[in-house]
Design a protein around this motif. Sequence first.
Motif, mmCIF file in Angstrom:
data_model
loop_
_atom_site.group_PDB
_atom_site.id
_atom_site.type_symbol
_atom_site.label_atom_id
_atom_site.label_comp_id
_atom_site.label_asym_id
_atom_site.label_seq_id
_atom_site.Cartn_x
_atom_site.Cartn_y
_atom_site.Cartn_z
ATOM 1 N N GLU A 205 34.347 37.555 35.273
ATOM 2 C CA GLU A 205 35.074 38.575 36.172
ATOM 3 C C GLU A 205 36.441 38.601 35.893
ATOM 4 O O GLU A 205 37.052 39.823 35.771
ATOM 5 C CB GLU A 205 34.852 38.271 37.922
ATOM 6 N N LEU A 206 37.087 37.619 35.809
ATOM 7 C CA LEU A 206 38.682 37.333 35.320
ATOM 8 C C LEU A 206 38.764 38.297 34.075
ATOM 9 O O LEU A 206 39.642 39.074 34.007
ATOM 10 C CB LEU A 206 39.050 36.052 35.416
ATOM 11 N N LEU A 207 37.994 37.855 33.065
ATOM 12 C CA LEU A 207 38.154 38.646 31.747
ATOM 13 C C LEU A 207 37.830 39.959 31.654
ATOM 14 O O LEU A 207 38.506 40.725 31.235
ATOM 15 C CB LEU A 207 37.068 37.942 30.602
ATOM 16 N N ASP A 208 36.900 40.464 32.747
ATOM 17 C CA ASP A 208 36.516 41.921 32.769
ATOM 18 C C ASP A 208 37.854 42.585 33.319
ATOM 19 O O ASP A 208 38.052 43.622 32.826
ATOM 20 C CB ASP A 208 35.324 41.953 33.619
ATOM 21 N N ILE A 209 38.557 42.055 34.325
ATOM 22 C CA ILE A 209 39.575 42.570 34.943
ATOM 23 C C ILE A 209 40.788 42.705 33.917
ATOM 24 O O ILE A 209 41.371 43.775 33.877
ATOM 25 C CB ILE A 209 40.162 42.012 36.189
ATOM 26 N N LEU A 210 40.999 41.726 33.132
ATOM 27 C CA LEU A 210 42.076 41.726 32.090
ATOM 28 C C LEU A 210 41.679 42.643 31.159
ATOM 29 O O LEU A 210 42.687 43.517 30.703
ATOM 30 C CB LEU A 210 42.280 40.208 31.484
ATOM 31 N N ASN A 211 40.553 42.608 30.816
ATOM 32 C CA ASN A 211 40.242 43.459 29.583
ATOM 33 C C ASN A 211 40.340 44.924 30.072
ATOM 34 O O ASN A 211 40.784 45.772 29.596
ATOM 35 C CB ASN A 211 38.905 43.198 28.976
ATOM 36 N N SER A 212 39.901 45.514 31.131
ATOM 37 C CA SER A 212 39.617 46.652 31.659
ATOM 38 C C SER A 212 41.063 47.339 32.065
ATOM 39 O O SER A 212 41.311 48.521 31.858
ATOM 40 C CB SER A 212 38.580 46.773 32.761
ATOM 41 N N ASN A 213 41.949 46.353 32.399
ATOM 42 C CA ASN A 213 43.403 46.810 32.856
ATOM 43 C C ASN A 213 44.399 46.672 31.632
ATOM 44 O O ASN A 213 45.724 46.825 31.896
ATOM 45 C CB ASN A 213 43.497 46.108 34.021
ATOM 46 N N ARG A 214 44.089 45.924 30.668
ATOM 47 C CA ARG A 214 44.781 45.625 29.661
ATOM 48 C C ARG A 214 45.889 44.862 29.849
ATOM 49 O O ARG A 214 47.127 45.347 29.756
ATOM 50 C CB ARG A 214 45.106 47.049 28.763
ATOM 51 N N ILE A 215 45.662 43.904 30.758
ATOM 52 C CA ILE A 215 46.827 42.817 31.356
ATOM 53 C C ILE A 215 46.693 41.437 30.838
ATOM 54 O O ILE A 215 45.406 41.088 30.775
ATOM 55 C CB ILE A 215 46.899 43.158 32.912
ATOM 56 N N GLY A 216 47.635 40.710 31.037
ATOM 57 C CA GLY A 216 47.335 39.515 30.685
ATOM 58 C C GLY A 216 47.270 38.268 31.750
ATOM 59 O O GLY A 216 47.107 37.286 31.523
ATOM 60 N N GLY A 217 47.342 38.884 32.949
ATOM 61 C CA GLY A 217 47.294 37.853 34.132
ATOM 62 C C GLY A 217 47.302 38.695 35.448
ATOM 63 O O GLY A 217 47.659 39.784 35.732
ATOM 64 N N VAL A 218 46.718 38.021 36.576
ATOM 65 C CA VAL A 218 46.533 38.441 37.850
ATOM 66 C C VAL A 218 46.803 37.436 38.882
ATOM 67 O O VAL A 218 46.674 36.188 38.809
ATOM 68 C CB VAL A 218 45.059 39.014 38.060
ATOM 69 N N PRO A 219 47.342 38.136 40.092
ATOM 70 C CA PRO A 219 47.366 37.063 41.410
ATOM 71 C C PRO A 219 46.101 36.688 41.721
ATOM 72 O O PRO A 219 44.992 37.534 41.716
ATOM 73 C CB PRO A 219 48.162 37.988 42.154
ATOM 74 N N VAL A 220 46.116 35.449 42.642
ATOM 75 C CA VAL A 220 44.995 35.246 43.128
ATOM 76 C C VAL A 220 45.385 34.949 44.716
ATOM 77 O O VAL A 220 46.472 34.490 44.954
ATOM 78 C CB VAL A 220 44.399 33.607 42.746
ATOM 79 N N VAL A 221 44.628 35.675 45.390
ATOM 80 C CA VAL A 221 44.562 35.605 46.851
ATOM 81 C C VAL A 221 43.790 35.082 47.728
ATOM 82 O O VAL A 221 42.568 35.089 47.211
ATOM 83 C CB VAL A 221 45.291 37.148 47.218
ATOM 84 N N ASP A 222 44.035 34.623 49.019
ATOM 85 C CA ASP A 222 42.951 34.061 49.599
ATOM 86 C C ASP A 222 42.408 35.329 50.493
ATOM 87 O O ASP A 222 42.877 36.298 50.431
ATOM 88 C CB ASP A 222 43.645 32.906 50.540
ATOM 89 N N ASP A 223 41.585 34.893 51.459
ATOM 90 C CA ASP A 223 41.053 35.994 52.469
ATOM 91 C C ASP A 223 41.927 36.725 53.217
ATOM 92 O O ASP A 223 41.352 37.927 53.724
ATOM 93 C CB ASP A 223 39.913 35.177 53.247
ATOM 94 N N LYS A 224 42.926 36.216 53.590
ATOM 95 C CA LYS A 224 44.151 36.938 53.973
ATOM 96 C C LYS A 224 45.085 37.598 53.522
ATOM 97 O O LYS A 224 45.960 38.314 53.770
ATOM 98 C CB LYS A 224 44.862 36.153 55.043
ATOM 99 N N GLY A 225 44.624 37.767 52.188
ATOM 100 C CA GLY A 225 45.605 38.587 51.170
ATOM 101 C C GLY A 225 47.091 37.754 50.906
ATOM 102 O O GLY A 225 47.882 38.285 50.266
ATOM 103 N N GLN A 226 47.087 36.435 51.324
ATOM 104 C CA GLN A 226 48.188 35.756 50.820
ATOM 105 C C GLN A 226 48.203 35.105 49.418
ATOM 106 O O GLN A 226 46.868 34.534 49.083
ATOM 107 C CB GLN A 226 48.311 34.447 51.902
#
Length: 61
Positions: free
Chosen positions: A9-30
């Motif tokens: 899922e991470l690789l799909d997000i990175l590839n489809s958005n042409r980005i190199g990283g993403v934030p990781v958030v908990d269930d509260k959005g933190q």
Amino acid sequence: MKPSNTIKELLDILNSNRIGGVPVVDDKGQLVGMVSDGDVLRYLAPKPLGIAGLVYIIEEQ
């Protein structure tokens, strides 16, 4: 991205958005961390590799 997301899922997000990283958030959005394409490469190949080794890893996916 949530901590429970898979590497696929991470690789799909990175590839489809042409980005190199993403934030990781908990269930509260933190924010709980960041994950990057480099983190994935280090996970897949924890020992030092040359360029030929990285090409092999990329082609195997």
